[in-house]
Design a protein around this motif. Structure first.
Motif, PDB file in Angstrom:
ATOM      1  N   GLY A   1       0.990  -1.255  -0.076  1.00  0.00           N
ATOM      2  CA  GLY A   1       0.261  -0.145  -0.289  1.00  0.00           C
ATOM      3  C   GLY A   1       0.575   1.319  -0.583  1.00  0.00           C
ATOM      4  N   ILE A   2       1.709   1.301   0.376  1.00  0.00           N
ATOM      5  CA  ILE A   2       3.146   2.627   0.587  1.00  0.00           C
ATOM      6  C   ILE A   2       3.305   2.670  -0.429  1.00  0.00           C
ATOM      7  CG2 ILE A   2       5.037   3.271   1.896  1.00  0.00           C
ATOM      8  CD1 ILE A   2       4.572   1.817   4.433  1.00  0.00           C
ATOM      9  N   LYS A   3       3.608   1.721  -1.545  1.00  0.00           N
ATOM     10  CA  LYS A   3       4.051   1.649  -2.475  1.00  0.00           C
ATOM     11  C   LYS A   3       3.096   2.904  -3.558  1.00  0.00           C
ATOM     12  CE  LYS A   3       7.013  -2.043  -2.391  1.00  0.00           C
ATOM     13  NZ  LYS A   3       7.624  -3.613  -3.692  1.00  0.00           N
ATOM     14  N   VAL A   4       1.982   2.029  -3.384  1.00  0.00           N
ATOM     15  CA  VAL A   4       1.171   2.986  -3.962  1.00  0.00           C
ATOM     16  C   VAL A   4       0.565   4.658  -3.835  1.00  0.00           C
ATOM     17  CG1 VAL A   4      -1.448   3.124  -5.105  1.00  0.00           C
ATOM     18  CG2 VAL A   4       0.309   0.558  -4.545  1.00  0.00           C
ATOM     19  N   ILE A   5       0.520   4.585  -2.607  1.00  0.00           N
ATOM     20  CA  ILE A   5       0.328   5.574  -1.547  1.00  0.00           C
ATOM     21  C   ILE A   5       1.205   6.989  -1.319  1.00  0.00           C
ATOM     22  CG2 ILE A   5      -1.421   5.042  -1.570  1.00  0.00           C
ATOM     23  CD1 ILE A   5      -1.620   5.011   1.409  1.00  0.00           C
TER      24      ILE A   5
ATOM     25  N   PRO B   1      -4.607   6.260  -5.544  1.00  0.00           N
ATOM     26  CA  PRO B   1      -5.523   5.499  -4.805  1.00  0.00           C
ATOM     27  C   PRO B   1      -5.375   4.276  -4.873  1.00  0.00           C
ATOM     28  CG  PRO B   1      -6.645   7.180  -6.787  1.00  0.00           C
ATOM     29  CD  PRO B   1      -5.190   6.714  -7.084  1.00  0.00           C
ATOM     30  N   LEU B   2      -5.952   3.712  -3.459  1.00  0.00           N
ATOM     31  CA  LEU B   2      -5.169   1.732  -3.511  1.00  0.00           C
ATOM     32  C   LEU B   2      -6.703   1.536  -4.316  1.00  0.00           C
ATOM     33  CD1 LEU B   2      -5.061   2.137   0.283  1.00  0.00           C
ATOM     34  CD2 LEU B   2      -3.306   1.231  -1.623  1.00  0.00           C
ATOM     35  N   PRO B   3      -6.381   0.616  -4.695  1.00  0.00           N
ATOM     36  CA  PRO B   3      -7.595  -0.338  -5.621  1.00  0.00           C
ATOM     37  C   PRO B   3      -8.615  -1.200  -4.482  1.00  0.00           C
ATOM     38  CG  PRO B   3      -5.562  -1.530  -6.457  1.00  0.00           C
ATOM     39  CD  PRO B   3      -5.628  -0.135  -5.970  1.00  0.00           C
ATOM     40  N   ALA B   4      -9.771  -1.610  -4.757  1.00  0.00           N
ATOM     41  CA  ALA B   4     -10.550  -2.135  -4.233  1.00  0.00           C
ATOM     42  C   ALA B   4      -9.565  -3.860  -3.213  1.00  0.00           C
ATOM     43  CB  ALA B   4     -11.751  -2.455  -4.246  1.00  0.00           C
ATOM     44  N   ASP B   5      -8.915  -4.257  -4.250  1.00  0.00           N
ATOM     45  CA  ASP B   5      -8.256  -4.853  -3.952  1.00  0.00           C
ATOM     46  C   ASP B   5      -7.618  -5.649  -2.555  1.00  0.00           C
ATOM     47  OD1 ASP B   5      -6.306  -4.312  -5.379  1.00  0.00           O
ATOM     48  OD2 ASP B   5      -6.006  -6.101  -6.467  1.00  0.00           O
ATOM     49  N   GLN B   6      -6.895  -3.989  -3.172  1.00  0.00           N
ATOM     50  CA  GLN B   6      -5.919  -3.439  -1.831  1.00  0.00           C
ATOM     51  C   GLN B   6      -6.206  -3.523  -0.662  1.00  0.00           C
ATOM     52  OE1 GLN B   6      -2.737  -1.863  -4.100  1.00  0.00           O
ATOM     53  NE2 GLN B   6      -1.442  -1.911  -2.722  1.00  0.00           N
ATOM     54  N   ILE B   7      -7.085  -2.619  -0.624  1.00  0.00           N
ATOM     55  CA  ILE B   7      -8.145  -2.070   0.479  1.00  0.00           C
ATOM     56  C   ILE B   7      -8.554  -2.939   1.534  1.00  0.00           C
ATOM     57  CG2 ILE B   7     -10.269  -0.812   1.803  1.00  0.00           C
ATOM     58  CD1 ILE B   7     -10.043   1.086  -0.808  1.00  0.00           C
TER      59      ILE B   7
ATOM     60  N   GLY C   1       3.126   3.137  10.582  1.00  0.00           N
ATOM     61  CA  GLY C   1       2.387   4.471  11.044  1.00  0.00           C
ATOM     62  C   GLY C   1       3.011   5.283   9.788  1.00  0.00           C
ATOM     63  N   ALA C   2       3.732   5.122   8.908  1.00  0.00           N
ATOM     64  CA  ALA C   2       4.228   4.837   8.299  1.00  0.00           C
ATOM     65  C   ALA C   2       2.768   4.975   6.326  1.00  0.00           C
ATOM     66  CB  ALA C   2       5.375   4.767   7.644  1.00  0.00           C
ATOM     67  N   PHE C   3       2.480   3.824   7.215  1.00  0.00           N
ATOM     68  CA  PHE C   3       1.285   3.325   5.177  1.00  0.00           C
ATOM     69  C   PHE C   3      -0.127   4.705   5.593  1.00  0.00           C
ATOM     70  CE2 PHE C   3      -3.580   1.984   5.014  1.00  0.00           C
ATOM     71  CZ  PHE C   3      -3.165   2.532   3.642  1.00  0.00           C
TER      72      PHE C   3
ATOM     73  N   PRO D   1      -7.759  10.943   1.778  1.00  0.00           N
ATOM     74  CA  PRO D   1      -8.606   8.888   1.631  1.00  0.00           C
ATOM     75  C   PRO D   1      -9.180   9.315   0.908  1.00  0.00           C
ATOM     76  CG  PRO D   1      -8.994   9.880   3.866  1.00  0.00           C
ATOM     77  CD  PRO D   1      -7.388  10.768   3.000  1.00  0.00           C
ATOM     78  N   THR D   2      -9.563   8.423   0.112  1.00  0.00           N
ATOM     79  CA  THR D   2     -10.556   8.340  -0.860  1.00  0.00           C
ATOM     80  C   THR D   2     -12.064   8.021  -0.303  1.00  0.00           C
ATOM     81  OG1 THR D   2      -9.784   5.939  -2.113  1.00  0.00           O
ATOM     82  CG2 THR D   2      -9.576   7.898  -2.785  1.00  0.00           C
ATOM     83  N   ALA D   3     -13.206   8.672  -0.734  1.00  0.00           N
ATOM     84  CA  ALA D   3     -14.113   7.277   0.347  1.00  0.00           C
ATOM     85  C   ALA D   3     -13.977   5.695   0.403  1.00  0.00           C
ATOM     86  CB  ALA D   3     -15.556   7.399  -0.820  1.00  0.00           C
ATOM     87  N   GLU D   4     -13.731   5.301  -1.056  1.00  0.00           N
ATOM     88  CA  GLU D   4     -13.184   4.240  -0.889  1.00  0.00           C
ATOM     89  C   GLU D   4     -11.679   3.523   0.777  1.00  0.00           C
ATOM     90  OE1 GLU D   4     -13.189   5.040  -3.587  1.00  0.00           O
ATOM     91  OE2 GLU D   4     -15.484   4.346  -4.344  1.00  0.00           O
ATOM     92  N   GLU D   5     -10.924   4.413   0.674  1.00  0.00           N
ATOM     93  CA  GLU D   5     -10.023   4.165   1.718  1.00  0.00           C
ATOM     94  C   GLU D   5     -10.699   5.096   3.166  1.00  0.00           C
ATOM     95  OE1 GLU D   5      -6.405   5.335  -1.383  1.00  0.00           O
ATOM     96  OE2 GLU D   5      -7.292   6.886  -0.486  1.00  0.00           O
ATOM     97  N   GLN D   6     -11.727   5.272   3.072  1.00  0.00           N
ATOM     98  CA  GLN D   6     -11.770   5.775   4.474  1.00  0.00           C
ATOM     99  C   GLN D   6     -12.107   4.198   5.038  1.00  0.00           C
ATOM    100  OE1 GLN D   6     -12.985   8.239   5.744  1.00  0.00           O
ATOM    101  NE2 GLN D   6     -12.723   9.792   4.413  1.00  0.00           N
TER     102      GLN D   6
END
Length: 418
Positions: free
Chosen positions: A15-19, A28-34, A52-54, A63-68
């Motif tokens: 996740g850190i690699k993406v965001i 944004p994180l894709p749904a499967d990663q969330i 903490g880093a994430f 955060p997007t609505a999905e990441e909430q």
């Protein structure tokens, strides 16, 4: 089924690699990663500094609505998130932690307090990860770097607290501590050349914090049996062949301890920049490099904070090292601090007609970079002036000519003593 995740391969790191890319570029994180991150966190097996880093990256990005769904029910409320992440941190750090979570900038004093905590052995690894990530994502201000630098200086081994007063102007060489993977380094040659020009030389180095682990300055100086400083007073002794090697482990165990943390963070935190400009030997001229050209001005500013009067910054060095490209638009920016504190600057490009014999159509890509092979080339060049490896020889000759030009300009524009 038992989880196969490790500290170096798990959903939080992915996740850190993406965001965790920065102001521009985070996605944004894709749904499967969330889903994977939520499941991983529910197992409560995460590494605190990665957690903490994430969350620092997620909040800095927004955060997007999905990441909430990865946040508490109160959403982005800073106090709720702080209590979720940093309950084990010292109580005095809460105000600074809340400012970071709210994307607010710190004063120099607050940054120093933060730095003193980061470099301590007090509990609060999740806080450390969050702080490092938030600072990196929104970019550190000069005031924050000032406080963090003061905190780093306070961790020095007592043997490096005071430097001797020398007649000669001392040069410090500093490049990324994670080194290179597909090229050869030329730093010891530069150290030898600068010493022949009459400058005592210090070369800063340390263990690689990643993401590269193939070869760095420390590996090379160990392979060459270079001399490592035990104290600042070593500068009064006869100069070693390749300049004095200054290992971060001897300078500051607290800074070296962060190497272990940085290997867990994946992304480069503030220390990747800061450790190159620390000036324990009170050197006069910093010769360093930047991977991103936009950081040239930042490096000059930080060098000024650290007490350097002259600065040479190489742009587009191979893999960010002090070795210039012989094919691309490489070059140096030189700076000299004037009596009013401002810096006079001048750039010199590697494509000057005078350097045409050192240029090539492409830079060689080394497949198996290693310290032994690199050291052999360095010894050979220093003993006979060439190696027969055209790419290496051209690069060294270009570097020497370029840096000499920069040093001459710095000497010509050195401020008059008052």
């Amino acid at each position: 089924m038992e989880s196969t995740y490790t500290v170096t391969n798990n959903p939080l790191l992915q996740g850190i690699k993406v965001i965790g890319i920065g102001k521009h570029g985070s996605k944004p994180l894709p749904a499967d990663q969330i889903e994977a991150i939520a499941a991983y966190l529910s197992e409560e097996k995460e590494v605190p500094i990665q957690k903490g880093a994430f969350y620092g990256s997620l909040l800095a990005k927004g955060p997007t609505a999905e990441e909430q769904r990865l946040l508490p029910e109160a959403g982005q409320d800073a106090e709720v998130i702080y209590n979720m992440l940093c309950a084990d941190a010292p109580a005095r750090m809460q105000g600074i932690g809340l400012k970071l979570l709210r994307k607010q900038h710190l004063s120099p004093d607050e940054a120093r307090t933060l730095g003193e905590f980061l470099f301590s052995d007090e509990p609060g690894e999740t806080f450390r990860g969050m702080a490092a990530s938030m600072l990196r994502m929104r970019y550190e201000t000069d005031e924050e770097y000032q406080g963090l630098m003061e905190a780093a200086v306070s961790t020095y081994n007592p043997a490096f607290r005071e430097a001797p007063s020398l007649q000669e102007r001392v040069i410090q060489l500093a490049e990324p501590f994670d080194g290179v993977e597909h090229s050869f380094m030329i730093t010891p040659i530069l150290g030898r050349v600068f010493q022949q020009e009459g400058y005592p030389v210090v070369v800063t180095m340390g263990r690689s914090a990643g993401p590269k682990y193939a070869l760095n300055t420390l590996d090379l100086y160990q392979e060459l049996a270079g001399q490592f400083m035990q104290q600042n007073n070593d500068l009064t002794l006869a100069a070693p062949e390749y300049g004095w090697a200054l290992d971060q482990r001897l300078l500051s165990p607290a800074l070296d301890q962060w190497v272990n943390r940085r290997r867990l963070l994946f992304k480069r935190p503030f220390l990747a920049t800061l450790e190159k400009v620390l000036n324990p030997c009170q050197a006069d001229i910093l010769v360093t490099s930047v991977f991103h050209i936009t950081y040239i001005e930042k490096m000059i500013t930080l060098a000024g904070m650290a007490g350097f009067t002259g600065v040479i910054v190489l742009k587009r060095g191979l893999e960010g090292s002090l070795a210039p490209s012989i094919a691309k638009a490489s070059g140096i920016t030189c700076a000299v601090r004037q009596q009013d504190g401002s810096f006079l600057t001048q750039s010199f490009e590697a494509n000057q007609e005078a350097f045409s014999t050192y240029r090539a159509e492409a830079d060689a890509l080394v497949q198996d970079t290693n310290a032994e092979m690199n050291a052999q080339l360095i010894r050979q060049f220093l003993s006979q002036g060439f190696t027969g490896e055209e790419d290496f020889d051209k690069r060294v000759n270009l570097a020497i000519a370029l840096y000499r030009q920069g040093l001459e300009w710095i000497q010509q524009n050195w401020p008059a003593t008052t």
